[in-house]
Design a protein around this motif. Sequence first.
Motif, PDB file in Angstrom:
ATOM      1  N   LEU A  15       0.832  -1.212   0.000  1.00  0.00           N
ATOM      2  CA  LEU A  15       0.000   0.000   0.000  1.00  0.00           C
ATOM      3  C   LEU A  15       0.866   1.261   0.000  1.00  0.00           C
ATOM      4  O   LEU A  15       0.520   2.256  -0.636  1.00  0.00           O
ATOM      5  CB  LEU A  15      -0.941   0.008   1.208  1.00  0.00           C
ATOM      6  CG  LEU A  15      -2.095  -0.999   1.191  1.00  0.00           C
ATOM      7  CD1 LEU A  15      -2.920  -0.863   2.463  1.00  0.00           C
ATOM      8  CD2 LEU A  15      -2.986  -0.785  -0.027  1.00  0.00           C
ATOM      9  N   GLN A  72     -13.728  12.180  -0.150  1.00  0.00           N
ATOM     10  CA  GLN A  72     -13.891  10.814  -0.634  1.00  0.00           C
ATOM     11  C   GLN A  72     -14.368  10.804  -2.081  1.00  0.00           C
ATOM     12  O   GLN A  72     -13.890  10.010  -2.906  1.00  0.00           O
ATOM     13  CB  GLN A  72     -14.881  10.048   0.264  1.00  0.00           C
ATOM     14  CG  GLN A  72     -14.304   9.715   1.632  1.00  0.00           C
ATOM     15  CD  GLN A  72     -15.327   9.088   2.555  1.00  0.00           C
ATOM     16  OE1 GLN A  72     -16.531   9.336   2.437  1.00  0.00           O
ATOM     17  NE2 GLN A  72     -14.853   8.270   3.486  1.00  0.00           N
ATOM     18  N   LYS A 111      -6.900   0.793  -6.908  1.00  0.00           N
ATOM     19  CA  LYS A 111      -6.632   0.673  -5.481  1.00  0.00           C
ATOM     20  C   LYS A 111      -7.214   1.847  -4.704  1.00  0.00           C
ATOM     21  O   LYS A 111      -7.779   1.673  -3.609  1.00  0.00           O
ATOM     22  CB  LYS A 111      -5.104   0.596  -5.249  1.00  0.00           C
ATOM     23  CG  LYS A 111      -4.725   0.304  -3.809  1.00  0.00           C
ATOM     24  CD  LYS A 111      -5.335  -1.012  -3.357  1.00  0.00           C
ATOM     25  CE  LYS A 111      -5.174  -1.243  -1.856  1.00  0.00           C
ATOM     26  NZ  LYS A 111      -5.825  -2.472  -1.399  1.00  0.00           N
ATOM     27  N   THR A 140     -10.012   1.420  -1.853  1.00  0.00           N
ATOM     28  CA  THR A 140      -9.682   1.875  -0.498  1.00  0.00           C
ATOM     29  C   THR A 140     -10.752   2.827   0.026  1.00  0.00           C
ATOM     30  O   THR A 140     -11.198   2.712   1.173  1.00  0.00           O
ATOM     31  CB  THR A 140      -8.316   2.588  -0.481  1.00  0.00           C
ATOM     32  OG1 THR A 140      -7.311   1.678  -0.929  1.00  0.00           O
ATOM     33  CG2 THR A 140      -7.974   3.081   0.928  1.00  0.00           C
ATOM     34  N   GLY A 147     -13.993   0.987   0.636  1.00  0.00           N
ATOM     35  CA  GLY A 147     -13.864   0.170   1.845  1.00  0.00           C
ATOM     36  C   GLY A 147     -13.977   0.961   3.124  1.00  0.00           C
ATOM     37  O   GLY A 147     -14.317   0.424   4.177  1.00  0.00           O
ATOM     38  N   SER A 148     -13.691   2.284   3.054  1.00  0.00           N
ATOM     39  CA  SER A 148     -13.764   3.127   4.247  1.00  0.00           C
ATOM     40  C   SER A 148     -15.138   3.744   4.464  1.00  0.00           C
ATOM     41  O   SER A 148     -15.374   4.382   5.482  1.00  0.00           O
ATOM     42  CB  SER A 148     -12.722   4.247   4.149  1.00  0.00           C
ATOM     43  OG  SER A 148     -13.050   5.153   3.110  1.00  0.00           O
TER      44      SER A 148
END
Length: 407
Positions: free
Chosen positions: A194, A345, A398, A402, A405-406
């Motif tokens: 990462l 985001q 990715k 990520t 996923g948050s």
Amino acid sequence: MRNPFKNIGPGALIAAAFIGPGTVTVCTLAGVQFGYGLLWAMILSIIATVILQETAARIGLVSGKGLSQVLREQLPDGILRKLILGLVLAAIVVGNAAYEGGNISGGVLGLQALGNDGIIHLKSFQLNGYSLLIGAVAFVLLYIGNYKVLEKVFLVLVILMSLSFVITAILTGPDLFDLLNNAFIPGVPEGSLLMIIALVGTTVVPYNLFLHASLVNQKWKDKRELPAARKDTIIAVVLGGIVSMCIIIAAAAINGSSVDGAAGLALSLEPLYGEAARYCIGLGLFAAGITSAITAPLAGAYVAQGCLNLDGNQQSKPFRATWMLILFTGVLLATFGIKPIAIIQFAQIANGILLPVIAGILIWLANRTNLLGEHKNSTLKNAISLVILIITCILGGKVILTVIGSL
């Protein structure tokens, strides 16, 4: 020879733009957690950035237009063009407005590392005076709207930033053999994947491609000056990469510590290497913050101008209105410590999609004879560019996973 800085172009602004507070933080964490182990990833990032930025600069100089304007003209009219231009607007303009608070906050942390916290108390609430100061400086420089002024200011800030981080790295007394070994022999320490993605992602920045294509025409007016533009790009990006590597090297001196950012790095290095380390880190972080606080609104204004087909120059009302909106949003967020998580985001997802899309479009544009003529991509450049495209697809995917996923 009498004026060695005469041929310096927009490369200085591009280098300053990708060495922002985010880059400083990521490089710090890479050094603290993995020592010199990921220096090779930074070299990979530098190569990818040189190729993409050179392509954007070449398209800008040969066409005489900004990248978003070239996209508007070269993409076939229809839903695809609208989707791509809409994505560019969302990722760059909205994204830069969301990130601007972080740019200014980075500059504030640099000033705070030098001493005073800059907090102003007004009855029942408090605000950060440093963020207002940085915002005011950025406003004045952008309002002047003179490329030559920006070029000189950024040259000074880049030199300050470079010296700050290079001196800090030297103070830590790095092991040169170990350093060179990790820089040129790739290795993937456990749990570092990462971080490798983050190092590449923080260096290959979508908005820099648009900024470079626009600024290159402020410096040069003739396609015969392509060699000078190419040299400027290579030197600036490589030097910027060296600065990023110096941050990793400095942070490696406290390998395994719980430091979580550049400000913590300054405090951790002071007991080991004296006040000089703290001041160097502080000045470097300040320079990184203020340069990004200027380039982000500037890039947003160029993108809006091209995507919306707005007439005018850097003094035009639409251009100024765009950068003012981005800058004022950043100052507001930084001054009151607001973090618009939902917008950030959204911006991260938009940028995750935009990076591989723009990389692919750059390769397509760089092979169009009607646009570049004899200056289109060679077979070797296409081969390297395709490898970079694959890397950007992995990066973009990715980032999106990520963020999702948050949520």
